[in-house]
Design a protein around this motif. Structure first.
Motif, PDB file in Angstrom:
ATOM      1  N   PHE A 121       0.836  -1.208   0.000  1.00 11.84           N
ATOM      2  CA  PHE A 121       0.000   0.000   0.000  1.00 11.84           C
ATOM      3  C   PHE A 121       0.864   1.249   0.000  1.00 11.84           C
ATOM      4  CE2 PHE A 121      -3.086  -3.105   1.480  1.00 11.84           C
ATOM      5  CZ  PHE A 121      -4.182  -2.789   0.701  1.00 11.84           C
ATOM      6  N   THR A 122       1.964   1.181  -0.724  1.00 10.35           N
ATOM      7  CA  THR A 122       2.928   2.266  -0.805  1.00 10.35           C
ATOM      8  C   THR A 122       3.041   2.748  -2.240  1.00 10.35           C
ATOM      9  OG1 THR A 122       4.258   1.494   1.070  1.00 10.35           O
ATOM     10  CG2 THR A 122       5.366   2.861  -0.543  1.00 10.35           C
ATOM     11  N   LEU A 273      -8.211   4.036  -2.627  1.00 10.02           N
ATOM     12  CA  LEU A 273      -6.798   4.415  -2.620  1.00 10.02           C
ATOM     13  C   LEU A 273      -6.216   4.355  -4.026  1.00 10.02           C
ATOM     14  CD1 LEU A 273      -5.449   2.666   0.600  1.00 10.02           C
ATOM     15  CD2 LEU A 273      -5.883   5.104   0.256  1.00 10.02           C
ATOM     16  N   ASP A 274      -5.554   5.430  -4.400  1.00  9.46           N
ATOM     17  CA  ASP A 274      -4.935   5.548  -5.723  1.00  9.46           C
ATOM     18  C   ASP A 274      -3.475   5.901  -5.494  1.00  9.46           C
ATOM     19  OD1 ASP A 274      -4.004   6.332  -8.220  1.00  9.46           O
ATOM     20  OD2 ASP A 274      -5.786   7.495  -8.732  1.00  9.46           O
ATOM     21  N   ALA A 275      -2.599   4.950  -5.809  1.00 11.71           N
ATOM     22  CA  ALA A 275      -1.172   5.161  -5.562  1.00 11.71           C
ATOM     23  C   ALA A 275      -0.654   6.376  -6.307  1.00 11.71           C
ATOM     24  CB  ALA A 275      -0.390   3.918  -5.979  1.00 11.71           C
ATOM     25  N   GLY A 279      -2.333   8.145  -2.474  1.00 11.00           N
ATOM     26  CA  GLY A 279      -3.102   7.327  -1.559  1.00 11.00           C
ATOM     27  C   GLY A 279      -2.216   6.206  -1.036  1.00 11.00           C
ATOM     28  N   LEU A 280      -2.373   5.863   0.220  1.00 13.45           N
ATOM     29  CA  LEU A 280      -1.528   4.847   0.836  1.00 13.45           C
ATOM     30  C   LEU A 280      -2.190   4.384   2.122  1.00 13.45           C
ATOM     31  CD1 LEU A 280       1.363   6.547   2.789  1.00 13.45           C
ATOM     32  CD2 LEU A 280      -0.323   7.894   1.553  1.00 13.45           C
ATOM     33  N   PRO A 291      -6.344   3.741   6.008  1.00 13.33           N
ATOM     34  CA  PRO A 291      -6.324   4.398   4.694  1.00 13.33           C
ATOM     35  C   PRO A 291      -5.981   5.873   4.844  1.00 13.33           C
ATOM     36  CG  PRO A 291      -8.286   3.031   4.935  1.00 13.33           C
ATOM     37  CD  PRO A 291      -7.643   3.102   6.289  1.00 13.33           C
ATOM     38  N   SER A 292      -5.081   6.345   3.987  1.00 15.46           N
ATOM     39  CA  SER A 292      -4.541   7.695   4.158  1.00 15.46           C
ATOM     40  C   SER A 292      -4.257   8.328   2.801  1.00 15.46           C
ATOM     41  CB  SER A 292      -3.234   7.647   4.967  1.00 15.46           C
ATOM     42  OG  SER A 292      -3.397   6.966   6.194  1.00 15.46           O
ATOM     43  N   ALA A 293      -4.060   9.637   2.833  1.00 16.18           N
ATOM     44  CA  ALA A 293      -3.594  10.382   1.661  1.00 16.18           C
ATOM     45  C   ALA A 293      -2.833  11.588   2.189  1.00 16.18           C
ATOM     46  CB  ALA A 293      -4.756  10.810   0.779  1.00 16.18           C
TER      47      ALA A 293
END
Length: 456
Positions: A121-122, A273-275, A279-280, A291-293
């Motif tokens: 998720f990176t 999430l969109d790398a 998004g990560l 879930p973060s941005a």
């Protein structure tokens, strides 16, 4: 010394500033704060942090604090994307500044070696913002020095080591856009294992763990008691999140603000999430994925106001909304929800009065924050931590744009507050002053149509 720590000295290393804060867990207040700029040494072998300058500041400031203030324990919090490579008890290589783009020289090889987004998720971030890219580059560029590495420590635990001599690693720093951690598997990534680094990471501890006590040398130098306990420490955005994890029910959203604005969507939907749009997943103090941005909001605020912000009046705000004065993303390329944007003003900012210019910047950052929240799948009420909580226009505009309740977190330094709460333990209950509600200060009529034109 009391068996229950109350006054916690937090060593808080932000990307822009370094602080020593003594936090009173009994009242929820900071009773001592000292700050200095965080310096980067632009010298061979690459730009690196001035850890010895920080070390002197920490020791001198702790001596000052302990002369007038009870200190029951130490805790640590730092920015992410930073790891220390130790050879014995010394650094094998300087601690690299993550804004240095040297690691990009091995981009092709790194893209082949790094794990998939589905595992880590990176997103792939520029320069050294992926700690895995830093270590990958250091290992190949300085093979002789890297061969002497005996331990790899996340940055908070490096400082804990300096005070205790005890080696530790911790999940919040391992899990913040590093490529080194698999959040859903709650362990090291296939990449970290394949490179052999998982064997070099110091023993895994909880952020809440009491590692030991300060060394005799530290006690003599600072005036701290020799039995002062030292807690493991935590990544700064996760420190800001911790009081809310201990005291709220999901879903909710925390905006941890500073040089970076981090959207932490507790109970949010990770499917959005969109790398490519930053998004990560972060990993919280309990080891859970969040879930973060993110976007570099504090850096943009300084750039766009020319370092001279001026509190806007209602007339300034109307001049921006009615006149269509806009800032379009992004002035820090390669990150945030608009990574490919070519930042521009609709009007020459030098021609604008200071209040009008600052109002345009605050509205711009609220619009970018809304976009970042969409990337994170954020839900529930919004709590603003840190310096952006002092920007009333940003907060009220965000509330109007999202149609969700926004509040300003209590206290002056959310990161320090959270790091102090590690002493409460995993089942602790924070004693915090109530949040401050937002709204009713400004006439923001027309903001929705302004936002539509901005997005178009």
């Amino acid at each position: 010394m009391s068996t229950t720590p109350r006054f916690i000295a937090v060593l808080d290393v932000g990307k822009t500033n370094v602080k020593v804060v003594v936090h009173d867990l009994g009242t929820g207040e900071d009773v001592f704060v000292r700050t200095r700029p965080n310096a980067v040494v632009d010298a061979p072998p690459y730009p690196h942090f001035d850890v010895e300058g920080m070390w002197t500041f920490f020791l001198d400031t702790l001596k000052e604090a302990s002369s007038s203030q009870r200190i029951d324990a130490l805790s640590f919090t730092t920015h992410g994307a930073t790891f220390a490579l130790l050879a014995g008890d010394r650094l094998a290589l300087p601690i690299l500044d993550y804004e240095f783009h040297g690691p990009d020289a091995l981009e092709g090889d790194y893209l082949v070696a790094r794990p998939s987004f589905a595992e880590s998720f990176t997103p792939r971030l520029p320069g050294g913002l992926n700690a895995g890219a830093q270590i990958f580059w250091q290992a190949r560029t300085f093979p002789d020095a890297f061969a002497k590495v005996t331990a790899i420590l996340p940055y908070p635990q490096y400082w804990a080591f300096r005070f205790t001599g005890i080696l530790a690693s911790e999940r919040t720093s391992l899990g913040v856009h590093t490529d080194l951690w698999a959040p859903e598997k709650r362990g090291y990534s296939s990449f970290a294992k394949a490179e052999g680094w998982s064997r070099l990471f110091a023993p895994l501890c909880s952020a809440f763990d009491r590692l030991g006590t300060v060394t005799a040398e530290i006690a003599a130098r600072t005036g701290l008691s020799s039995d002062t306990p030292v807690y493991c420490g935590i990544h700064d955005s996760n420190a800001s999140l911790l009081p809310h994890l201990l005291g709220r029910q999901p879903p909710f959203t925390v905006l941890s603000t500073g040089t970076w604005v981090i959207v932490l969507a507790v109970g949010g939907d990770a499917s959005a999430l969109d790398a490519r749009r930053d998004g990560l997943c972060n990993v919280d103090a309990f080891g859970n994925p969040v879930p973060s941005a993110r976007f570099m909001g504090g850096r943009e605020f300084d750039l766009l106001t020319g370092g001279r912000p001026q509190k806007p009046t209602q007339d300034d705000i109307r001049a921006v909304i009615d006149g269509g004065v806009m800032v379009r993303p992004t002035f820090v390329p390669g990150c945030g929800p608009f990574p490919d944007g070519k930042g521009e003003w609709s009007t020459d900012p030098a021609s604008l009065p200071g209040g009008v210019r600052t109002a345009a910047v605050s509205l711009y950052l609220a619009l970018v924050a809304r976009a970042a929240m969409a990337v994170a799948g954020a839900a529930g009420p919004i709590i603003i931590e840190g310096p952006f909580g002092r920007d009333a226009l940003f907060a009220e505009a965000l509330q109007r744009l999202t149609k969700r309740q926004v509040a300003i977190a209590s206290g002056t330094t959310g990161t320090s507050t959270g790091a102090a709460m590690l002493a409460l333990g995993q089942g602790g209950r924070p004693n915090l002053p109530p949040d401050r509600p937002v709204g009713g200060v400004f006439n923001l009529s027309g903001l929705e149509s302004y936002a539509e034109r901005w997005a178009g």
